[in-house]
Design a protein around this motif. Structure first.
Motif, PDB file in Angstrom:
ATOM      1  N   PHE A  88       0.840  -1.202   0.000  1.00 36.21           N
ATOM      2  CA  PHE A  88       0.000   0.000   0.000  1.00 36.21           C
ATOM      3  C   PHE A  88       0.879   1.257   0.000  1.00 36.21           C
ATOM      4  O   PHE A  88       1.803   1.391   0.806  1.00 36.21           O
ATOM      5  N   TRP A  96       0.481   2.550   7.686  1.00 40.52           N
ATOM      6  CA  TRP A  96      -0.593   2.031   6.838  1.00 40.52           C
ATOM      7  C   TRP A  96      -0.338   0.587   6.430  1.00 40.52           C
ATOM      8  O   TRP A  96      -1.278  -0.214   6.338  1.00 40.52           O
ATOM      9  N   ARG A  97       0.889   0.231   6.210  1.00 39.01           N
ATOM     10  CA  ARG A  97       1.186  -1.148   5.827  1.00 39.01           C
ATOM     11  C   ARG A  97       1.065  -2.108   7.012  1.00 39.01           C
ATOM     12  O   ARG A  97       0.839  -3.304   6.832  1.00 39.01           O
ATOM     13  N   GLY A 145      -1.329  -1.993   9.088  1.00 36.18           N
ATOM     14  CA  GLY A 145      -2.758  -2.241   9.271  1.00 36.18           C
ATOM     15  C   GLY A 145      -3.389  -1.280  10.252  1.00 36.18           C
ATOM     16  O   GLY A 145      -2.915  -1.127  11.380  1.00 36.18           O
ATOM     17  N   LEU A 177      -9.306   5.809   6.108  1.00 41.19           N
ATOM     18  CA  LEU A 177      -8.910   4.578   5.432  1.00 41.19           C
ATOM     19  C   LEU A 177      -8.835   3.419   6.418  1.00 41.19           C
ATOM     20  O   LEU A 177      -8.585   3.608   7.617  1.00 41.19           O
ATOM     21  N   THR A 178      -9.032   2.230   5.889  1.00 38.59           N
ATOM     22  CA  THR A 178      -8.776   0.998   6.635  1.00 38.59           C
ATOM     23  C   THR A 178      -7.814   0.149   5.808  1.00 38.59           C
ATOM     24  O   THR A 178      -8.037  -0.045   4.607  1.00 38.59           O
ATOM     25  N   THR A 179      -6.756  -0.323   6.431  1.00 39.34           N
ATOM     26  CA  THR A 179      -5.787  -1.180   5.745  1.00 39.34           C
ATOM     27  C   THR A 179      -5.573  -2.453   6.556  1.00 39.34           C
ATOM     28  O   THR A 179      -6.013  -2.549   7.710  1.00 39.34           O
ATOM     29  N   THR A 180      -4.898  -3.421   5.953  1.00 40.99           N
ATOM     30  CA  THR A 180      -4.728  -4.727   6.590  1.00 40.99           C
ATOM     31  C   THR A 180      -3.251  -5.060   6.719  1.00 40.99           C
ATOM     32  O   THR A 180      -2.516  -5.047   5.723  1.00 40.99           O
ATOM     33  N   GLY A 233      -0.530  -3.914   3.857  1.00 46.11           N
ATOM     34  CA  GLY A 233      -1.609  -2.940   3.962  1.00 46.11           C
ATOM     35  C   GLY A 233      -2.840  -3.304   3.157  1.00 46.11           C
ATOM     36  O   GLY A 233      -3.874  -2.643   3.266  1.00 46.11           O
ATOM     37  N   PHE A 234      -2.774  -4.341   2.366  1.00 45.62           N
ATOM     38  CA  PHE A 234      -3.925  -4.794   1.580  1.00 45.62           C
ATOM     39  C   PHE A 234      -4.543  -6.034   2.210  1.00 45.62           C
ATOM     40  O   PHE A 234      -3.828  -6.837   2.825  1.00 45.62           O
ATOM     41  N   ALA A 259      -7.475  -2.945   1.361  1.00 45.47           N
ATOM     42  CA  ALA A 259      -7.615  -1.588   1.886  1.00 45.47           C
ATOM     43  C   ALA A 259      -8.872  -0.945   1.318  1.00 45.47           C
ATOM     44  O   ALA A 259      -9.316  -1.289   0.216  1.00 45.47           O
TER      45      ALA A 259
END
Length: 368
Positions: free
Chosen positions: A76, A126-127, A129, A154-157, A162-163, A165
């Motif tokens: 991400f 962000w990466r 999560g 935003l929501t990330t994993t 981070g995806f 997302a």
């Protein structure tokens, strides 16, 4: 960078399905896009482009785009245009694009990153999560030609790319002033929940109240017959004046608890003292006496009574209550058993007022 731009152009030329939502009204200073459901940020070289002003967005370049979140080598990443007229950039916290909580100012005083592709270090939050966190954004408003400030939620994993997302919401301030992350321009409200703690009485209104942030709420307390307002507790804080309670400025959900107390003589001893709460021969707290103790050999209510035994010499036995403040017409009642020797023994009921000498209850103005 040239390779990325060429790939983006190719992606835009094919039939990629675009995700779209309309921009909010621009009449207010804070403008929010309409995002009924979270929009997936595609895990590819284009990801999601968005124009904050028009609301246009797609998995391909859109005219006047202000933010691009995409996958760089599978991770991400943010990308901002280096166009001559653009001021587009993300808010930096230290050296990275931090995932922000609500309430952080995004405005002219902030520090913003350079145009182009964000580095891995800048994308660390962000990466790893995040859920419903905010990115501060600066961009050029193509309608007004002014620099505006906004936020994207935003929501990330995590833990590494981070995806998947999603973009969950976005808003911006359209006059060039700062905006706080999470601020939608709508009034912030909290709930004040009233209740009764120690009865008997009521609080009005008795249902939870919706209060604008920073405002107060007023409640009226009504004691039942034979009771009076004692205290108001809870988490709101405030001021009790008579039977009216005004909360402090409300800045979070909070409670107001009305407590009532029975009208009584106001003394420090129970109005129905039966001497049963102590272990013989002790007297209850606050009670004093000469010759009197508690015993378990005879009692009107088990197990105790206060008792003075017979002595062979002349003596004066006393049993004194704690001091108390009578409210209105106060009546003292008591049950007693006695065995007195005629012409030798006797008993009197006396009262001391305001710390003065003891006097016969009738002489002091009472009736017996």
């Amino acid at each position: 960078m040239i390779k990325r731009k060429l790939i983006s152009s190719i992606a835009a030329a094919v039939a990629v399905t675009a995700l779209s939502f309309g921009s909010g009204s621009s009449s207010a200073a804070i403008v929010c896009g309409s995002v009924p459901t979270p929009i997936t940020i595609t895990n590819n070289i284009d990801g999601l482009y968005i124009n904050f002003v028009t609301g246009a967005n797609a998995n391909a370049t859109v005219a006047g785009w202000d933010l691009n979140a995409y996958a760089a080598t599978g991770a991400f990443t943010f990308f901002w245009s280096a166009g001559a007229a653009n001021t587009n950039a993300g808010l930096l916290t230290g050296a990275k694009y931090a995932a922000l909580a609500a309430g952080v100012a995004v405005g002219p005083a902030g520090t913003y990153g350079a145009a182009g592709v964000a580095t891995a270090a800048q994308m660390a939050d962000w990466r790893a999560g995040v859920t419903n966190q905010y990115l501060g954004v600066r961009f050029n408003n193509e309608v007004t030609a002014a620099t505006n400030y906004g936020w994207a939620q935003l929501t990330t994993t995590g833990p590494t790319t981070g995806f998947p997302a999603t973009l969950n919401a976005y808003c911006y301030e359209n006059t060039g002033l700062a905006i706080n992350t999470g601020d939608t321009g709508a009034a912030v409200t909290f709930t004040v929940t009233p209740s009764v703690g120690t009865p008997s009485g009521t609080i009005s209104p008795a249902t939870p109240q919706t209060v604008t942030s920073g405002a107060t709420s007023t409640f009226t307390l009504a004691p039942a017959a034979g009771f009076h307002t004692d205290t108001v507790t809870g988490t709101c804080g405030g001021v009790l004046t008579g039977n009216s309670y005004v909360t402090a400025a409300v800045t979070a959900n909070c409670t107001v608890i009305a407590n009532f107390a029975a009208d009584s003589s106001g003394g420090t001893f129970p109005p129905d003292e039966n001497f049963d709460e102590v272990t013989a021969p002790a007297l209850p707290t606050g009670w004093t006496g000469t010759g009197f103790t508690t015993v378990t050999t005879a009692a009107d209510s088990a197990p105790n009574s206060a008792f003075a035994t017979e002595l062979p010499t002349v003596n004066d036995f006393t049993l004194d209550t704690p001091a108390f403040t009578p409210l209105g017409a106060t009546t003292l009642t008591f049950r007693h058993q006695f065995n007195l020797e005629d012409t030798f023994d006797g008993a009197v009921l006396e009262i001391s007022i305001n710390g003065g000498a003891f006097a016969d209850i009738v002489t002091a103005g009472g009736a017996f």
